[in-house]
Scaffold this motif. Structure first.
Motif, PDB file in Angstrom:
ATOM      1  N   MET A  98       0.855  -1.190   0.000  1.00 24.64           N
ATOM      2  CA  MET A  98       0.000   0.000   0.000  1.00 24.64           C
ATOM      3  C   MET A  98       0.892   1.241   0.000  1.00 24.64           C
ATOM      4  O   MET A  98       2.056   1.180   0.383  1.00 24.64           O
ATOM      5  CB  MET A  98      -0.918  -0.022   1.220  1.00 24.64           C
ATOM      6  CG  MET A  98      -1.896  -1.191   1.202  1.00 24.64           C
ATOM      7  SD  MET A  98      -2.947  -1.259   2.667  1.00 24.64           S
ATOM      8  CE  MET A  98      -4.078   0.069   2.322  1.00 24.64           C
ATOM      9  N   GLU A  99       0.355   2.361  -0.414  1.00 22.89           N
ATOM     10  CA  GLU A  99       1.130   3.600  -0.491  1.00 22.89           C
ATOM     11  C   GLU A  99       1.501   4.147   0.875  1.00 22.89           C
ATOM     12  O   GLU A  99       2.449   4.912   1.000  1.00 22.89           O
ATOM     13  CB  GLU A  99       0.366   4.662  -1.279  1.00 22.89           C
ATOM     14  CG  GLU A  99       0.291   4.358  -2.757  1.00 22.89           C
ATOM     15  CD  GLU A  99      -0.360   5.488  -3.538  1.00 22.89           C
ATOM     16  OE1 GLU A  99      -0.425   6.626  -3.022  1.00 22.89           O
ATOM     17  OE2 GLU A  99      -0.785   5.226  -4.665  1.00 22.89           O
ATOM     18  N   THR A 100       0.735   3.777   1.893  1.00 22.18           N
ATOM     19  CA  THR A 100       1.035   4.245   3.240  1.00 22.18           C
ATOM     20  C   THR A 100       1.102   3.065   4.194  1.00 22.18           C
ATOM     21  O   THR A 100       0.640   1.966   3.884  1.00 22.18           O
ATOM     22  CB  THR A 100      -0.023   5.250   3.762  1.00 22.18           C
ATOM     23  OG1 THR A 100      -1.280   4.579   3.837  1.00 22.18           O
ATOM     24  CG2 THR A 100      -0.122   6.471   2.868  1.00 22.18           C
ATOM     25  N   GLY A 101       1.667   3.326   5.343  1.00 27.92           N
ATOM     26  CA  GLY A 101       1.752   2.325   6.393  1.00 27.92           C
ATOM     27  C   GLY A 101       1.774   3.032   7.736  1.00 27.92           C
ATOM     28  O   GLY A 101       1.474   4.224   7.829  1.00 27.92           O
ATOM     29  N   ASN A 102       2.145   2.308   8.747  1.00 27.60           N
ATOM     30  CA  ASN A 102       2.198   2.857  10.101  1.00 27.60           C
ATOM     31  C   ASN A 102       3.594   2.689  10.691  1.00 27.60           C
ATOM     32  O   ASN A 102       4.231   1.661  10.488  1.00 27.60           O
ATOM     33  CB  ASN A 102       1.186   2.155  11.010  1.00 27.60           C
ATOM     34  CG  ASN A 102      -0.245   2.362  10.571  1.00 27.60           C
ATOM     35  OD1 ASN A 102      -0.550   3.254   9.781  1.00 27.60           O
ATOM     36  ND2 ASN A 102      -1.134   1.529  11.079  1.00 27.60           N
ATOM     37  N   MET A 103       4.021   3.696  11.433  1.00 24.92           N
ATOM     38  CA  MET A 103       5.268   3.623  12.201  1.00 24.92           C
ATOM     39  C   MET A 103       4.888   3.315  13.642  1.00 24.92           C
ATOM     40  O   MET A 103       4.045   3.997  14.226  1.00 24.92           O
ATOM     41  CB  MET A 103       6.030   4.947  12.163  1.00 24.92           C
ATOM     42  CG  MET A 103       6.646   5.284  10.831  1.00 24.92           C
ATOM     43  SD  MET A 103       8.012   4.211  10.324  1.00 24.92           S
ATOM     44  CE  MET A 103       9.206   4.507  11.586  1.00 24.92           C
ATOM     45  N   PHE A 104       5.495   2.285  14.179  1.00 26.53           N
ATOM     46  CA  PHE A 104       5.251   1.852  15.553  1.00 26.53           C
ATOM     47  C   PHE A 104       6.514   2.071  16.375  1.00 26.53           C
ATOM     48  O   PHE A 104       7.581   1.572  16.010  1.00 26.53           O
ATOM     49  CB  PHE A 104       4.897   0.364  15.592  1.00 26.53           C
ATOM     50  CG  PHE A 104       3.594   0.014  14.958  1.00 26.53           C
ATOM     51  CD1 PHE A 104       2.465  -0.179  15.739  1.00 26.53           C
ATOM     52  CD2 PHE A 104       3.490  -0.129  13.580  1.00 26.53           C
ATOM     53  CE1 PHE A 104       1.248  -0.523  15.153  1.00 26.53           C
ATOM     54  CE2 PHE A 104       2.282  -0.468  12.985  1.00 26.53           C
ATOM     55  CZ  PHE A 104       1.167  -0.662  13.775  1.00 26.53           C
ATOM     56  N   PHE A 105       6.385   2.776  17.473  1.00 27.00           N
ATOM     57  CA  PHE A 105       7.454   2.947  18.445  1.00 27.00           C
ATOM     58  C   PHE A 105       7.001   2.131  19.652  1.00 27.00           C
ATOM     59  O   PHE A 105       6.259   2.621  20.505  1.00 27.00           O
ATOM     60  CB  PHE A 105       7.655   4.429  18.774  1.00 27.00           C
ATOM     61  CG  PHE A 105       8.029   5.242  17.560  1.00 27.00           C
ATOM     62  CD1 PHE A 105       9.362   5.551  17.307  1.00 27.00           C
ATOM     63  CD2 PHE A 105       7.066   5.676  16.664  1.00 27.00           C
ATOM     64  CE1 PHE A 105       9.721   6.288  16.186  1.00 27.00           C
ATOM     65  CE2 PHE A 105       7.409   6.415  15.540  1.00 27.00           C
ATOM     66  CZ  PHE A 105       8.737   6.716  15.298  1.00 27.00           C
ATOM     67  N   ASN A 106       7.385   0.858  19.671  1.00 22.39           N
ATOM     68  CA  ASN A 106       6.900  -0.102  20.664  1.00 22.39           C
ATOM     69  C   ASN A 106       7.929  -0.306  21.769  1.00 22.39           C
ATOM     70  O   ASN A 106       9.070  -0.668  21.486  1.00 22.39           O
ATOM     71  CB  ASN A 106       6.620  -1.449  20.004  1.00 22.39           C
ATOM     72  CG  ASN A 106       5.384  -1.436  19.141  1.00 22.39           C
ATOM     73  OD1 ASN A 106       4.511  -0.603  19.310  1.00 22.39           O
ATOM     74  ND2 ASN A 106       5.305  -2.373  18.221  1.00 22.39           N
ATOM     75  N   ILE A 122       2.060   5.375  17.867  1.00 21.40           N
ATOM     76  CA  ILE A 122       1.829   4.935  16.492  1.00 21.40           C
ATOM     77  C   ILE A 122       1.466   6.134  15.619  1.00 21.40           C
ATOM     78  O   ILE A 122       0.540   6.877  15.941  1.00 21.40           O
ATOM     79  CB  ILE A 122       0.691   3.896  16.437  1.00 21.40           C
ATOM     80  CG1 ILE A 122       0.981   2.746  17.405  1.00 21.40           C
ATOM     81  CG2 ILE A 122       0.467   3.403  15.007  1.00 21.40           C
ATOM     82  CD1 ILE A 122      -0.242   1.983  17.855  1.00 21.40           C
ATOM     83  N   GLU A 123       2.192   6.294  14.533  1.00 30.62           N
ATOM     84  CA  GLU A 123       1.874   7.294  13.508  1.00 30.62           C
ATOM     85  C   GLU A 123       1.264   6.543  12.336  1.00 30.62           C
ATOM     86  O   GLU A 123       1.909   5.679  11.745  1.00 30.62           O
ATOM     87  CB  GLU A 123       3.135   8.025  13.032  1.00 30.62           C
ATOM     88  CG  GLU A 123       3.672   9.054  13.991  1.00 30.62           C
ATOM     89  CD  GLU A 123       2.933  10.388  13.944  1.00 30.62           C
ATOM     90  OE1 GLU A 123       2.149  10.644  12.999  1.00 30.62           O
ATOM     91  OE2 GLU A 123       3.147  11.185  14.875  1.00 30.62           O
TER      92      GLU A 123
END
Length: 137
Positions: A98-106, A122-123
């Motif tokens: 997909m063109e976008t995704g999510n950034m996870f700071f876990n 999460i962004e």
């Protein structure tokens, strides 16, 4: 990075890639807290809402016969018993991410029962150009 954390993170990522809620849920702490930014709106949620979100995400991936593309960006030791895993995740449909995704700071914390996910920031809707991020596809 300590080997026990590496083993736990790899198992967490496998559970995610396999859309296995039963496996993934074992990594989420009962006192889990998260913040998610979606379209400039910030939402706070805990364990129950997180599990429900994963349930819907996993169902979508299975229904679409898609797969997850997860990239480990970095692992940062925060304390002796805490590690932050920075992950980028998107969904691959018909062989195309997909063109976008999510950034996870876990943030994971070592507990008696093993490494548990205790906090996330999460962004959502992060746009990454194809050459900027090798997804291993």
């Amino acid at each position: 990075m300590d080997n026990q954390f590496r083993v736990a993170l790899d198992a967490f990522l496998r559970a995610w890639e396999n859309s296995s809620l039963i496996e993934l849920e074992t990594f989420i702490s009962a006192d889990y807290q998260a913040r998610e930014v979606r379209d400039e709106e910030i939402e706070a949620f805990g364990y129950e809402e997180s599990v429900e979100g994963w349930k819907h995400g996993f169902a979508y991936v299975k229904e679409q016969q898609a797969e997850w593309a997860i990239r480990e960006m970095s692992v940062i030791p925060l304390k002796e018993d805490e590690r932050m895993a920075i992950l980028y995740a998107t969904i691959v449909l018909d062989g195309k991410p997909m063109e976008t995704g999510n950034m996870f700071f876990n943030t994971f914390k070592k507990r008696e029962e093993g490494w548990k996910l205790v906090r996330s920031y999460i962004e959502t809707g992060v746009r990454v150009r194809g050459t900027d991020l090798k997804m291993g596809l």
